[in-house]
Design an enzyme around this catalytic site. Structure first.
Site, PDB file in Angstrom:
ATOM      1  N   TRP A   1       0.804  -1.163  -0.034  1.00 15.80           N
ATOM      2  CA  TRP A   1      -0.153   0.009   0.159  1.00 15.80           C
ATOM      3  C   TRP A   1       0.723   1.435  -0.005  1.00 15.80           C
ATOM      4  O   TRP A   1       0.718   2.222  -0.936  1.00 15.80           O
ATOM      5  CB  TRP A   1      -1.108  -0.026   1.181  1.00 15.80           C
ATOM      6  CG  TRP A   1      -1.885   1.065   1.263  1.00 15.80           C
ATOM      7  CD1 TRP A   1      -2.370   1.972   0.107  1.00 15.80           C
ATOM      8  CD2 TRP A   1      -2.770   1.578   2.435  1.00 15.80           C
ATOM      9  NE1 TRP A   1      -3.112   2.924   0.662  1.00 15.80           N
ATOM     10  CE2 TRP A   1      -3.446   2.618   1.908  1.00 15.80           C
ATOM     11  CE3 TRP A   1      -2.487   1.176   3.802  1.00 15.80           C
ATOM     12  CZ2 TRP A   1      -4.190   3.249   2.972  1.00 15.80           C
ATOM     13  CZ3 TRP A   1      -3.307   1.718   4.731  1.00 15.80           C
ATOM     14  CH2 TRP A   1      -4.166   2.851   4.267  1.00 15.80           C
TER      15      TRP A   1
ATOM     16  N   TYR B   1      -4.602   0.715  -4.703  1.00 13.51           N
ATOM     17  CA  TYR B   1      -3.274   1.250  -4.179  1.00 13.51           C
ATOM     18  C   TYR B   1      -2.698   2.188  -5.410  1.00 13.51           C
ATOM     19  O   TYR B   1      -1.962   1.711  -6.356  1.00 13.51           O
ATOM     20  CB  TYR B   1      -2.404   0.436  -3.696  1.00 13.51           C
ATOM     21  CG  TYR B   1      -2.824  -0.410  -2.567  1.00 13.51           C
ATOM     22  CD1 TYR B   1      -3.951   0.011  -1.712  1.00 13.51           C
ATOM     23  CD2 TYR B   1      -2.182  -1.616  -1.995  1.00 13.51           C
ATOM     24  CE1 TYR B   1      -4.534  -0.733  -0.871  1.00 13.51           C
ATOM     25  CE2 TYR B   1      -2.553  -2.127  -1.018  1.00 13.51           C
ATOM     26  CZ  TYR B   1      -3.804  -1.917  -0.426  1.00 13.51           C
ATOM     27  OH  TYR B   1      -4.008  -2.582   0.718  1.00 13.51           O
TER      28      TYR B   1
HETATM   29  N1  LIG Z   1      -8.339  -3.041   3.829  1.00 13.66           N
HETATM   30  C1  LIG Z   1      -7.186  -3.738   3.538  1.00 13.66           C
HETATM   31  O1  LIG Z   1      -7.130  -4.719   3.013  1.00 13.66           O
HETATM   32  C2  LIG Z   1      -5.590  -3.197   3.957  1.00 13.66           C
HETATM   33  C3  LIG Z   1      -5.934  -1.993   4.714  1.00 13.66           C
HETATM   34  C4  LIG Z   1      -4.431  -1.750   5.214  1.00 13.66           C
HETATM   35  C5  LIG Z   1      -3.298  -2.218   4.786  1.00 13.66           C
HETATM   36  N2  LIG Z   1      -3.305  -3.420   4.165  1.00 13.66           N
HETATM   37  C6  LIG Z   1      -2.128  -4.248   3.734  1.00 13.66           C
HETATM   38  O2  LIG Z   1      -1.371  -4.335   5.004  1.00 13.66           O
HETATM   39  C7  LIG Z   1      -0.180  -3.899   4.644  1.00 13.66           C
HETATM   40  C8  LIG Z   1       0.474  -3.311   5.937  1.00 13.66           C
HETATM   41  O3  LIG Z   1      -0.282  -2.179   6.323  1.00 13.66           O
HETATM   42  P1  LIG Z   1       0.230  -0.739   6.412  1.00 13.66           P
HETATM   43  O4  LIG Z   1       1.278  -0.652   5.436  1.00 13.66           O
HETATM   44  O5  LIG Z   1      -1.056  -0.011   6.324  1.00 13.66           O
HETATM   45  O6  LIG Z   1       0.949  -0.500   7.794  1.00 13.66           O
HETATM   46  P2  LIG Z   1       2.173  -0.957   8.735  1.00 13.66           P
HETATM   47  O7  LIG Z   1       2.752  -1.985   7.985  1.00 13.66           O
HETATM   48  O8  LIG Z   1       1.690  -1.089  10.151  1.00 13.66           O
HETATM   49  O9  LIG Z   1       2.869   0.551   8.347  1.00 13.66           O
HETATM   50  C9  LIG Z   1       3.794   0.718   7.429  1.00 13.66           C
HETATM   51  C10 LIG Z   1       4.410   2.212   7.525  1.00 13.66           C
HETATM   52  O10 LIG Z   1       5.552   2.078   8.537  1.00 13.66           O
HETATM   53  C11 LIG Z   1       6.543   2.827   8.379  1.00 13.66           C
HETATM   54  N3  LIG Z   1       7.532   1.669   8.499  1.00 13.66           N
HETATM   55  C12 LIG Z   1       7.806   0.284   7.832  1.00 13.66           C
HETATM   56  N4  LIG Z   1       8.568  -0.267   8.180  1.00 13.66           N
HETATM   57  C13 LIG Z   1       9.577   0.761   8.968  1.00 13.66           C
HETATM   58  C14 LIG Z   1      10.775   0.428   9.703  1.00 13.66           C
HETATM   59  N5  LIG Z   1      11.524  -0.570   9.483  1.00 13.66           N
HETATM   60  N6  LIG Z   1      11.253   1.632  10.134  1.00 13.66           N
HETATM   61  C15 LIG Z   1      10.507   2.734  10.393  1.00 13.66           C
HETATM   62  N7  LIG Z   1       9.316   2.754   9.813  1.00 13.66           N
HETATM   63  C16 LIG Z   1       8.882   1.852   9.054  1.00 13.66           C
HETATM   64  C17 LIG Z   1       6.437   3.220   6.788  1.00 13.66           C
HETATM   65  O11 LIG Z   1       5.927   4.361   6.719  1.00 13.66           O
HETATM   66  P3  LIG Z   1       6.852   6.039   7.312  1.00 13.66           P
HETATM   67  O12 LIG Z   1       8.293   5.547   7.122  1.00 13.66           O
HETATM   68  O13 LIG Z   1       6.055   7.160   6.452  1.00 13.66           O
HETATM   69  O14 LIG Z   1       6.435   6.185   8.550  1.00 13.66           O
HETATM   70  C18 LIG Z   1       5.457   2.416   6.250  1.00 13.66           C
HETATM   71  O15 LIG Z   1       4.602   2.774   5.350  1.00 13.66           O
HETATM   72  C19 LIG Z   1      -0.454  -2.564   3.494  1.00 13.66           C
HETATM   73  O16 LIG Z   1       0.664  -2.267   3.027  1.00 13.66           O
HETATM   74  C20 LIG Z   1      -1.148  -3.440   2.743  1.00 13.66           C
HETATM   75  O17 LIG Z   1      -0.781  -4.326   1.976  1.00 13.66           O
HETATM   76  C21 LIG Z   1      -4.461  -3.858   3.694  1.00 13.66           C
END
Ligand SMILES: NC(=O)c1ccc[n+]([C@@H]2O[C@H](COP(=O)([O-])OP(=O)(O)OC[C@H]3O[C@@H](n4cnc5c(N)ncnc54)[C@H](OP(=O)(O)O)[C@@H]3O)[C@@H](O)[C@H]2O)c1
Length: 327
Positions: free
Chosen positions: A21, A56
């Site tokens: 995403w 996305y």
């Molecule tokens: N409705 C659905 O089906 C739905 C909804 C939400 C998500 N998803 C899926 O789930 C996946 C994961 O959820 P998410 O991306 O929403 O949230 P997440 O994985 O909880 O957080 C991702 C964000 O955290 C930061 N980050 C990631 N790794 C890091 C690290 N090692 N160190 C520091 N910052 C880090 C980055 O943003 P910054 O660097 O800008 O802080 C990144 O964009 C999505 O990408 C998507 O594929 C699906």
């Protein structure tokens, strides 16, 4: 990187997957170089499962994954995409055969493939989980357009309704240190039915990396600016639905538990892997460093029962009263 089996699909999937995403859209600017770098770094680190969706960046992350496939022809990986959020409004009627077929054709085109490994319905209304709709997906499997299908859900009630249908082989659900309820109220049933579980939003949109503070600012087109109260979509998708300052305080309670040599992000991901029902965790990453660090979580030693209990205590005390009943 250890592999787990994705439920009845039989796919071996890396314990740490990749959520696409943030490289698609709605998370501020991510350059194509950073996005491709993140994907390559994930593959380099042994990630074999990538989650994306047709919406996305209006298909951007799907096309980036197609490019990854072209650039890495000898590194096999599985791509799960999603359909349904192109509807202007979420209605059961919107999940018509004509719409489902056109969304699938568009994803096939974006992904430059003839068969989608795994198609997930993208958090539809619960009424969509009925034979008329899922029968269309069964037909698409029979036609060779899909290998498998599953669902992404907001609530445990939706997850339970979905897996009553035998064709639903995977459930994607929010699960992290700020969202424990699925472990108690859904994982046992999913495991009993051999349903694969994709744990999403594992870092609570970055909060659980421990890098944020009261002064953190987000771009106007980043959902962390505009969806904290669910203005655009379910508020649970932003910071896992936890009020930002409450989350910051809970992170300080968790920080002393981070194992030596690990980052807090890795600790948060390793914690999820302690749950055997989880097939793969799909953290989002915006650049190669984040992707590599996240994949490294799989190398951490198992957490002790004391640490697991301490995380639960933080949840019970600080987070549960605010969120447990909502999803
Ligand atoms: N409705 C659905 O089906 C739905 C909804 C939400 C998500 N998803 C899926 O789930 C996946 C994961 O959820 P998410 O991306 O929403 O949230 P997440 O994985 O909880 O957080 C991702 C964000 O955290 C930061 N980050 C990631 N790794 C890091 C690290 N090692 N160190 C520091 N910052 C880090 C980055 O943003 P910054 O660097 O800008 O802080 C990144 O964009 C999505 O990408 C998507 O594929 C699906």
């Amino acid at each position: 990187m250890r592999q787990r089996t994705l439920g009845s699909t039989g796919y071996p999937v890396s314990e740490i997957g990749f959520g696409a995403w943030p490289i698609g859209g709605t998370w501020g600017d991510v350059s194509e170089a950073d996005a491709m770098g993140a994907l390559h770094a994930a593959l380099d680190a042994g990630v074999t499962f990538f989650d994306t969706a047709d919406v996305y960046g209006d298909g951007r992350s799907e096309t980036l994954l197609a490019r990854l496939r072209r650039e890495r022809p000898s590194d096999p990986f599985i791509v799960a995409t999603k359909a349904g959020r192109r509807l202007p409004e979420q209605t059961v009627e919107g999940y018509s055969e004509a719409n489902l077929r056109s969304w699938v054709e568009r994803s096939l085109h974006n992904l430059e493939t003839e068969t989608i490994d795994l198609l997930q319905l993208h958090c539809p209304p619960i009424g969509v989980y009925r034979p008329e709709v899922l029968g269309v997906l069964d037909a698409l499997v029979a036609e060779g357009k899909l290998r498998h299908y599953g669902v992404s859900v907001e609530t445990i009630e939706e997850a339970r309704a979905a897996i009553r249908h035998p064709g639903v082989e995977t459930v994607q659900i929010i699960f992290n240190m700020f969202r424990l309820r699925p472990a108690d109220d859904f994982f046992p049933e999913a495991a009993a039915r051999d349903v694969g579980i994709l744990a999403r939003v594992p870092l609570a949109s970055g909060l659980l990396t421990g890098k944020m503070s009261r002064d953190s600012r987000f771009a106007p087109d980043d959902h962390r600016s505009f969806n904290r109260e669910g203005e655009a979509f379910d508020k649970g998708e932003t910071f896992s639905g936890v009020p930002f300052e409450v989350g910051l305080a809970a992170v300080e309670e968790l920080r002393p538990l981070v194992p030596a040599g690990a980052t807090m992000a890795q600790f948060a991901l390793r914690w999820i892997l302690m749950f055997e029902a989880v097939s793969t965790v799909i953290p989002g990453a915006k650049n190669p460093a984040q992707a590599a660090q996240n994949a490294g979580a799989a190398d951490l030693a198992a957490l002790t029962p004391e640490t697991m209990q301490a995380v639960r205590d933080v949840y019970d005390r600080s987070i549960k009263p605010l969120v447990h009943h909502l999803w």
